[in-house]
Write an enzyme that holds these catalytic residues in place. Structure first.
Site, mmCIF file in Angstrom:
data_model
loop_
_atom_site.group_PDB
_atom_site.id
_atom_site.type_symbol
_atom_site.label_atom_id
_atom_site.label_comp_id
_atom_site.label_asym_id
_atom_site.label_seq_id
_atom_site.Cartn_x
_atom_site.Cartn_y
_atom_site.Cartn_z
ATOM 1 N N SER A 36 0.814 -1.217 0.000
ATOM 2 C CA SER A 36 0.000 0.000 0.000
ATOM 3 C C SER A 36 0.847 1.266 0.000
ATOM 4 O O SER A 36 1.935 1.310 0.604
ATOM 5 C CB SER A 36 -0.874 -0.017 1.258
ATOM 6 O OG SER A 36 -1.423 1.254 1.494
ATOM 7 N N GLU A 79 0.276 3.585 1.811
ATOM 8 C CA GLU A 79 0.393 3.978 3.228
ATOM 9 C C GLU A 79 1.809 3.728 3.745
ATOM 10 O O GLU A 79 2.227 4.336 4.723
ATOM 11 C CB GLU A 79 -0.587 3.172 4.077
ATOM 12 C CG GLU A 79 -1.973 3.750 4.168
ATOM 13 C CD GLU A 79 -2.045 5.013 5.027
ATOM 14 O OE1 GLU A 79 -1.573 4.988 6.174
ATOM 15 O OE2 GLU A 79 -2.577 6.018 4.544
ATOM 16 N N TYR A 138 -1.472 0.470 10.620
ATOM 17 C CA TYR A 138 -1.740 -0.225 9.347
ATOM 18 C C TYR A 138 -0.535 -0.118 8.412
ATOM 19 O O TYR A 138 -0.073 -1.117 7.849
ATOM 20 C CB TYR A 138 -2.983 0.384 8.689
ATOM 21 C CG TYR A 138 -3.193 -0.058 7.257
ATOM 22 C CD1 TYR A 138 -3.779 -1.285 6.951
ATOM 23 C CD2 TYR A 138 -2.805 0.764 6.192
ATOM 24 C CE1 TYR A 138 -3.964 -1.681 5.629
ATOM 25 C CE2 TYR A 138 -2.985 0.376 4.881
ATOM 26 C CZ TYR A 138 -3.569 -0.848 4.600
ATOM 27 O OH TYR A 138 -3.748 -1.227 3.283
HETATM 28 P P1 NAP Z 1 -11.417 -4.486 2.038
HETATM 29 O O1 NAP Z 1 -12.571 -4.134 1.152
HETATM 30 O O2 NAP Z 1 -11.356 -3.964 3.402
HETATM 31 O O3 NAP Z 1 -11.333 -6.088 2.076
HETATM 32 C C1 NAP Z 1 -10.531 -6.746 3.020
HETATM 33 C C2 NAP Z 1 -10.781 -8.232 2.917
HETATM 34 O O4 NAP Z 1 -10.002 -8.895 3.925
HETATM 35 C C3 NAP Z 1 -12.241 -8.647 3.171
HETATM 36 O O5 NAP Z 1 -12.560 -9.725 2.326
HETATM 37 C C4 NAP Z 1 -12.198 -9.096 4.633
HETATM 38 O O6 NAP Z 1 -13.228 -9.995 4.968
HETATM 39 C C5 NAP Z 1 -10.852 -9.782 4.637
HETATM 40 N N1 NAP Z 1 -10.317 -9.988 5.988
HETATM 41 C C6 NAP Z 1 -10.122 -9.061 6.954
HETATM 42 N N2 NAP Z 1 -9.620 -9.621 8.061
HETATM 43 C C7 NAP Z 1 -9.475 -10.948 7.784
HETATM 44 C C8 NAP Z 1 -9.006 -12.053 8.527
HETATM 45 N N3 NAP Z 1 -8.580 -11.932 9.786
HETATM 46 N N4 NAP Z 1 -9.000 -13.273 7.923
HETATM 47 C C9 NAP Z 1 -9.442 -13.406 6.654
HETATM 48 N N5 NAP Z 1 -9.907 -12.396 5.902
HETATM 49 C C10 NAP Z 1 -9.924 -11.177 6.461
HETATM 50 O O7 NAP Z 1 -10.041 -4.077 1.325
HETATM 51 P P2 NAP Z 1 -9.755 -3.696 -0.210
HETATM 52 O O8 NAP Z 1 -9.970 -2.242 -0.385
HETATM 53 O O9 NAP Z 1 -10.431 -4.684 -1.087
HETATM 54 O O10 NAP Z 1 -8.182 -3.909 -0.265
HETATM 55 C C11 NAP Z 1 -7.621 -5.197 -0.578
HETATM 56 C C12 NAP Z 1 -6.206 -5.258 -0.046
HETATM 57 O O11 NAP Z 1 -5.427 -4.210 -0.637
HETATM 58 C C13 NAP Z 1 -6.069 -5.037 1.460
HETATM 59 O O12 NAP Z 1 -4.972 -5.829 1.886
HETATM 60 C C14 NAP Z 1 -5.731 -3.578 1.601
HETATM 61 O O13 NAP Z 1 -5.036 -3.357 2.801
HETATM 62 C C15 NAP Z 1 -4.867 -3.379 0.374
HETATM 63 N N6 NAP Z 1 -4.865 -2.041 -0.204
HETATM 64 C C16 NAP Z 1 -6.025 -1.406 -0.478
HETATM 65 C C17 NAP Z 1 -5.999 -0.168 -1.087
HETATM 66 C C18 NAP Z 1 -7.264 0.555 -1.462
HETATM 67 O O14 NAP Z 1 -7.186 1.761 -1.717
HETATM 68 N N7 NAP Z 1 -8.393 -0.126 -1.532
HETATM 69 C C19 NAP Z 1 -4.764 0.426 -1.422
HETATM 70 C C20 NAP Z 1 -3.587 -0.285 -1.136
HETATM 71 C C21 NAP Z 1 -3.643 -1.524 -0.550
HETATM 72 P P3 NAP Z 1 -14.714 -9.439 5.383
HETATM 73 O O15 NAP Z 1 -15.410 -9.167 4.071
HETATM 74 O O16 NAP Z 1 -15.285 -10.577 6.132
HETATM 75 O O17 NAP Z 1 -14.506 -8.187 6.187
HETATM 76 O O1 F7E Z 2 -9.063 8.265 4.162
HETATM 77 C C1 F7E Z 2 -9.487 11.700 5.332
HETATM 78 C C2 F7E Z 2 -8.549 10.803 6.103
HETATM 79 O O2 F7E Z 2 -10.060 6.185 5.127
HETATM 80 C C3 F7E Z 2 -8.593 9.110 3.142
HETATM 81 C C4 F7E Z 2 -7.246 2.238 2.616
HETATM 82 O O3 F7E Z 2 -7.764 1.549 1.504
HETATM 83 O O4 F7E Z 2 -6.053 3.753 1.195
HETATM 84 C C5 F7E Z 2 -7.020 3.692 2.235
HETATM 85 O O5 F7E Z 2 -6.579 4.390 3.380
HETATM 86 C C6 F7E Z 2 -8.343 10.495 3.724
HETATM 87 C C7 F7E Z 2 -7.529 10.498 5.014
HETATM 88 O O6 F7E Z 2 -8.421 6.047 3.192
HETATM 89 C C8 F7E Z 2 -12.774 11.387 6.829
HETATM 90 O O7 F7E Z 2 -8.005 11.471 7.236
HETATM 91 C C9 F7E Z 2 -11.461 12.997 6.224
HETATM 92 O O8 F7E Z 2 -6.572 11.512 4.945
HETATM 93 O O9 F7E Z 2 -10.669 6.864 2.769
HETATM 94 P P1 F7E Z 2 -9.655 6.804 3.829
HETATM 95 P P2 F7E Z 2 -6.879 5.950 3.610
HETATM 96 O O10 F7E Z 2 -6.679 6.228 5.032
HETATM 97 O O11 F7E Z 2 -6.094 6.771 2.634
HETATM 98 C C10 F7E Z 2 -4.772 3.190 1.510
HETATM 99 C C11 F7E Z 2 -3.894 3.323 0.281
HETATM 100 C C12 F7E Z 2 -4.868 1.818 2.027
HETATM 101 O O12 F7E Z 2 -3.995 0.983 1.806
HETATM 102 C C13 F7E Z 2 -5.946 1.562 3.029
HETATM 103 O O13 F7E Z 2 -6.194 0.166 3.144
HETATM 104 O O14 F7E Z 2 -9.601 11.065 4.055
HETATM 105 N N1 F7E Z 2 -10.838 11.827 5.935
HETATM 106 N N2 F7E Z 2 -12.645 12.745 6.789
HETATM 107 C C14 F7E Z 2 -11.627 10.813 6.275
HETATM 108 N N3 F7E Z 2 -11.457 9.469 6.173
HETATM 109 C C15 F7E Z 2 -12.468 8.677 6.598
HETATM 110 N N4 F7E Z 2 -12.349 7.334 6.497
HETATM 111 N N5 F7E Z 2 -13.618 9.205 7.174
HETATM 112 C C16 F7E Z 2 -13.811 10.559 7.304
HETATM 113 O O15 F7E Z 2 -14.822 10.992 7.791
#
Ligand code: NAP
Ligand code: F7E
Length: 344
Positions: free
Chosen positions: A132, A134, A155
């Site tokens: 990520s 992050e 995270y």
């Molecule tokens: P998501 O919607 O939160 O999906 C997470 C998945 O992990 C869900 O299927 C969840 O199951 C499963 N999970 C959580 N805890 C688990 C556990 N203890 N054992 C087995 N399964 C578990 O995340 P996403 O947005 O699809 O992202 C996919 C991956 O890419 C994640 O690793 C995330 O950290 C990474 N990532 C995401 C982003 C982004 O912007 N979306 C960017 C960079 C990296 P449930 O459905 O039961 O909750």
């Molecule tokens: O926040 C700001 C918050 O929770 C984005 C995950 O998929 O991307 C995701 O992480 C921004 C942050 O995503 C609210 O402070 C303001 O600056 O949508 P987010 P994230 O933290 O960037 C990375 C790449 C991953 O890997 C992660 O798994 O938005 N923000 N107000 C807020 N965020 C949330 N959630 N809620 C608010 O009310």
């Protein structure tokens, strides 16, 4: 031609559902690991599911949890996948400050459990780690594959561990193991407590007269938001190369949260300033100010380029919410007390 088998952890999540769709279209047999919940957690993949007794069924689900290494090893033995896409994680940054220990167990050690299970079973499968942006945290943009990591959340710290575990298994054991370093990617299937979906839902509901205001935290943070359906193609391409390597996947453009909010509200003809309120419980103890990915390596080597940028993404997400409301899907779009607890 032999049919390829993929195992997806996190198949019930946003990315897992798009990846399962993509792989099924490419002719794969797809196995997904699903954690047991007291309610159904398969809504995002229900449209892909066929009863396993159906001879046409090509997607199979298995119970398993990232915290259970024995089960993971057993599942690998049973499925014998050609490719493992490790997408499961505790993926919410804000929640990781509340649950740092669980986030480390699941998001960091969970990756080691999978890698070690692959090593000990001796399967010649390819491994994708969902790394990520992050991990870059406080490092200045634009961020690329050689940018130093400086994570700003439990995270992010867990993902840095998992990134290095993946590289270590590649270097130590010659495994085909890669890191896809993906910047934020969103869609109508995004979890409702991430900011883009939260805002898209609110704009649609306010337009429909179902609520009046939405509470948000830091509007100044900037993110590089792309479209999840396009990003899963990059994951697949990473596992089709001759040599394993790590890649940044991003659009190369960042917007502030405020700009994303503006796009969503303008799309339904509303002025966001009339409807957005501040609540400090959505702030994080440490924040990332600006993420902008340089995905030129992915373009050059994988031939992958994004086409959907944040303004279009905002519109398509709001449209999906409006469609849902039009079809009477108010229950799923309505914030519940449980969702409020985790930051909706
Ligand atoms: P998501 O919607 O939160 O999906 C997470 C998945 O992990 C869900 O299927 C969840 O199951 C499963 N999970 C959580 N805890 C688990 C556990 N203890 N054992 C087995 N399964 C578990 O995340 P996403 O947005 O699809 O992202 C996919 C991956 O890419 C994640 O690793 C995330 O950290 C990474 N990532 C995401 C982003 C982004 O912007 N979306 C960017 C960079 C990296 P449930 O459905 O039961 O909750
Ligand atoms: O926040 C700001 C918050 O929770 C984005 C995950 O998929 O991307 C995701 O992480 C921004 C942050 O995503 C609210 O402070 C303001 O600056 O949508 P987010 P994230 O933290 O960037 C990375 C790449 C991953 O890997 C992660 O798994 O938005 N923000 N107000 C807020 N965020 C949330 N959630 N809620 C608010 O009310």
């Amino acid at each position: 031609m032999t049919v390829k088998k993929a195992l997806i952890t996190g198949i019930t999540g946003q990315d897992g559902s798009y990846l399962a769709e993509l792989l099924l279209k490419k002719g794969y047999v797809v196995h997904g690991m699903v954690r047991r919940a007291s309610t159904f957690n398969t809504q995002r993949i229900d449209h892909l599911y066929r009863d396993p007794h159906d001879p046409e069924a090509r997607m199979f689900l298995h119970y398993g949890d990232l915290t259970d290494g024995t089960r993971i090893a057993g599942l690998l033995e049973q499925v014998q996948p050609d490719e493992v896409y490790h997408l499961a994680a505790q993926s919410h940054v804000r929640v990781s400050f509340d649950e740092p220990e669980f986030t480390g167990d699941c998001t960091a050690l969970g990756t080691t459990r999978l890698l070690e299970a692959i090593r000990t079973t001796g399967l010649p499968c390819r491994f994708y780690q969902a790394s990520s942006s992050e991990m870059f945290g406080a490092s200045l943009p634009p961020q690329h594959e050689r940018t130093p990591f400086h994570p700003r959340s439990p995270y992010g710290v867990a993902k840095v561990y998992a990134y290095w575990a993946t590289r270590n298994y590649r270097e130590a054991y010659g495994m085909y193991a890669v890191n896809g370093i993906l910047f934020n990617h969103e869609s109508p299937r995004r979890g409702p407590t991430f900011v883009t979906r939260k805002v898209a839902m609110a704009a649609a509901r306010i337009k429909a007269g179902l609520q009046d205001v939405v509470y948000l935290g830091n509007l100044d943070a900037r993110r590089d938001w792309g479209y999840a359906a396009e990003y899963v193609e990059a994951m697949w391409r990473m596992l089709q190369q001759d040599e394993p390597d790590d890649y940044v996947v991003a659009t190369g453009v960042s917007h502030s949260v405020r700009e994303f909010v503006e796009h969503c509200f303008a799309h339904v003809g509303l002025d966001w300033r009339d409807h957005v309120r501040f609540d400090d419980r959505y702030l994080r103890p440490s924040e990332i100010d600006d993420l902008v990915g340089d995905a030129s390596k992915a373009a050059r080597v994988l031939g992958w380029r994004p086409t959907v940028l944040a303004p279009e993404l905002a519109r398509l997400m709001v449209d999906a919410e409006l469609d849902g409301l039009g079809q009477g899907v108010v229950a799923t779009a309505s914030p519940s007390p449980a969702q409020a607890l985790v930051g909706l």
